[in-house]
Design a protein around this motif. Structure first.
Motif, PDB file in Angstrom:
ATOM      1  N   PHE A 214       0.821  -1.217   0.000  1.00  0.00           N
ATOM      2  CA  PHE A 214       0.000   0.000   0.000  1.00  0.00           C
ATOM      3  C   PHE A 214       0.848   1.257   0.000  1.00  0.00           C
ATOM      4  N   LEU A 215       2.060   1.213   0.577  1.00  0.00           N
ATOM      5  CA  LEU A 215       2.932   2.384   0.514  1.00  0.00           C
ATOM      6  C   LEU A 215       3.437   2.608  -0.905  1.00  0.00           C
ATOM      7  N   ALA A 216       3.661   1.542  -1.655  1.00  0.00           N
ATOM      8  CA  ALA A 216       4.047   1.689  -3.056  1.00  0.00           C
ATOM      9  C   ALA A 216       2.926   2.332  -3.858  1.00  0.00           C
ATOM     10  N   ASN A 217       1.686   2.017  -3.512  1.00  0.00           N
ATOM     11  CA  ASN A 217       0.552   2.661  -4.171  1.00  0.00           C
ATOM     12  C   ASN A 217       0.551   4.162  -3.911  1.00  0.00           C
ATOM     13  N   ARG A 218       0.889   4.565  -2.672  1.00  0.00           N
ATOM     14  CA  ARG A 218       0.978   5.992  -2.356  1.00  0.00           C
ATOM     15  C   ARG A 218       2.152   6.641  -3.087  1.00  0.00           C
ATOM     16  N   ALA A 219       3.256   5.913  -3.198  1.00  0.00           N
ATOM     17  CA  ALA A 219       4.400   6.453  -3.935  1.00  0.00           C
ATOM     18  C   ALA A 219       4.065   6.647  -5.409  1.00  0.00           C
ATOM     19  N   ALA A 220       3.306   5.716  -5.988  1.00  0.00           N
ATOM     20  CA  ALA A 220       2.890   5.861  -7.382  1.00  0.00           C
ATOM     21  C   ALA A 220       2.007   7.083  -7.572  1.00  0.00           C
ATOM     22  N   ASP A 221       1.150   7.348  -6.587  1.00  0.00           N
ATOM     23  CA  ASP A 221       0.306   8.536  -6.651  1.00  0.00           C
ATOM     24  C   ASP A 221       1.157   9.804  -6.634  1.00  0.00           C
ATOM     25  N   GLY A 222       2.170   9.826  -5.760  1.00  0.00           N
ATOM     26  CA  GLY A 222       3.053  10.983  -5.710  1.00  0.00           C
ATOM     27  C   GLY A 222       3.877  11.155  -6.969  1.00  0.00           C
TER      28      GLY A 222
END
Length: 386
Positions: free
Chosen positions: A99-107
């Motif tokens: 889920f943190l990778a998903n947030r990084a992709a958003d950024g």
């Protein structure tokens, strides 16, 4: 009553009229509080008439305040940046992890929103990790994802869900035990090998601190595994730890964003990150991505070819295909071509006529020079006559 005088008859009639009117007023008294009753004149009481029903009163209009209030100012919407159309051959950044990778992709999508030559592909699985391979096996899934997307750069952020027991040789091992760490390193290496199948550069983003002290301690241990394994494979470890802790290394909810402003970085649960936190995670990886992509990551680029985007590849791991590594011949320390000298400074011969000073004689040889004759510190005996 005929024997009475007219004046007496008139007085009697007046008395009867007064008594009758008083009784009418008393009977109408209770109802007067609810409705208005029209009073009759003396002639109406004496001769009758005037029995028409009273007209209903018109309702009084309610009073409204006449205080003038200023009209509300219409809110002005913030200007939105126009959507940039991506090029057909735009370079793809593949993001994998939890889920943190998903947030990084958003950024990262926000960071490269105005770059036509860059597309961010989010293939993260929020509940995945390296421990529960029965739920999602990253080493197996990674190969097919890379072949499908064919990215130019791969970004990984994984491990937030891995604080669980591992089954090693049929035994359940607690988190961070010796056998647990050995097996976790092996699975990390398998994932890296699967991702670098097309020799694509890999950027592994480290994990941040969390509100739970025990979870934070585990993240420090996992980051050490990621750093060692990715650098061994020739990739790059992106350390974001300092961006989410204070000066004492403790977890923080609020900190500096990419512009230095104090904002909320973490969610109320102490695990998730806010929109500003997502952008900050991406900010750490953005520098390396722009270095690898070159002009393709610039805004306003209209085409991508070999001139503005040379082929990039992941360098081989240490000891792997060492012949392909281009090495530069080091400059010899004794090379006199720079200043015309013939030797280094330490190799210069001592001057033949060099005479030691009285200080050098005292420090190096331990010899105290003789005092001049006649000076107070001249202790020579017997004294010589001046």
């Amino acid at each position: 009553m005929s024997d009475r005088k007219p004046s007496q008859q008139l007085a009697l009639l007046l008395l009867i009229a007064a008594v009758t009117g008083l009784s009418v007023v008393q009977l109408a008294g209770p109802a007067a509080a609810q409705e208005r009753v029209e009073r009759k004149s003396f002639l109406q009481l004496l001769f009758g008439g005037g029995g028409s029903t009273p007209k209903p009163e018109k309702p009084q209009p309610s009073r409204t305040s006449r205080v003038s209030r200023p009209a509300p100012t219409p809110s002005i919407a913030a200007p939105q940046e126009p959507v940039v159309e991506k090029l057909d051959n735009a370079r793809k950044i593949l993001v994998v992890g939890d889920f943190l990778a998903n947030r990084a992709a958003d950024g990262l999508s926000t960071a490269f929103a105005q770059a036509p030559g860059v597309v961010v592909v989010d293939r993260a699985n929020g509940s995945s990790g390296l421990v529960r391979d029965d739920y999602y096996n990253w080493p197996e899934e990674a190969r097919s994802i890379v072949e499908e997307v064919q990215p130019s750069i791969i970004v990984v952020q994984l491990g937030s869900n891995d604080r669980q027991q591992l089954v090693v040789n049929g035994e359940r091992e607690p988190v961070r035990s010796v056998n647990w760490m050995a097996e976790y390193e092996r699975r990390t290496q398998l994932l890296i090998d699967a991702l670098r199948g097309r020799n694509t550069p890999i950027l592994w983003i480290g994990l941040p601190a969390f509100q739970s002290p025990s979870m934070t301690t585990d993240m420090v241990a996992l980051n050490s595994v990621y750093r060692a394994q990715i650098e061994k494979a020739g990739g790059e470890f992106i350390d974001i730890w300092d961006g989410f802790v204070d000066e004492e290394g403790k977890f923080i909810f609020t900190g500096s964003d990419i512009n230095g402003q104090q904002v909320r970085l973490r969610g109320s649960d102490g695990i998730n990150v806010t929109q500003a936190g997502r952008r900050k995670i991406a900010f750490y990886a953005e520098k390396s991505i722009r270095r690898l992509l070159g002009d393709a990551a610039a805004e306003g680029v209209s085409a991508i070819d070999s001139a503005n985007f040379p082929e990039i590849f992941m360098p081989p791991a240490p000891g792997e295909n060492a012949a392909a590594i281009t090495r530069t011949t080091p400059v010899a320390m004794t090379d006199p071509a720079l200043d015309g000298g013939s030797a280094l400074l330490g190799e210069m011969p001592a001057t033949a006529g060099l005479v030691r000073s009285p200080r050098d004689q005292l420090v190096l040889d331990g010899i105290l020079p003789e005092a001049p004759e006649g000076r107070i510190d001249n202790f020579a005996w017997p004294r010589k006559a001046p």
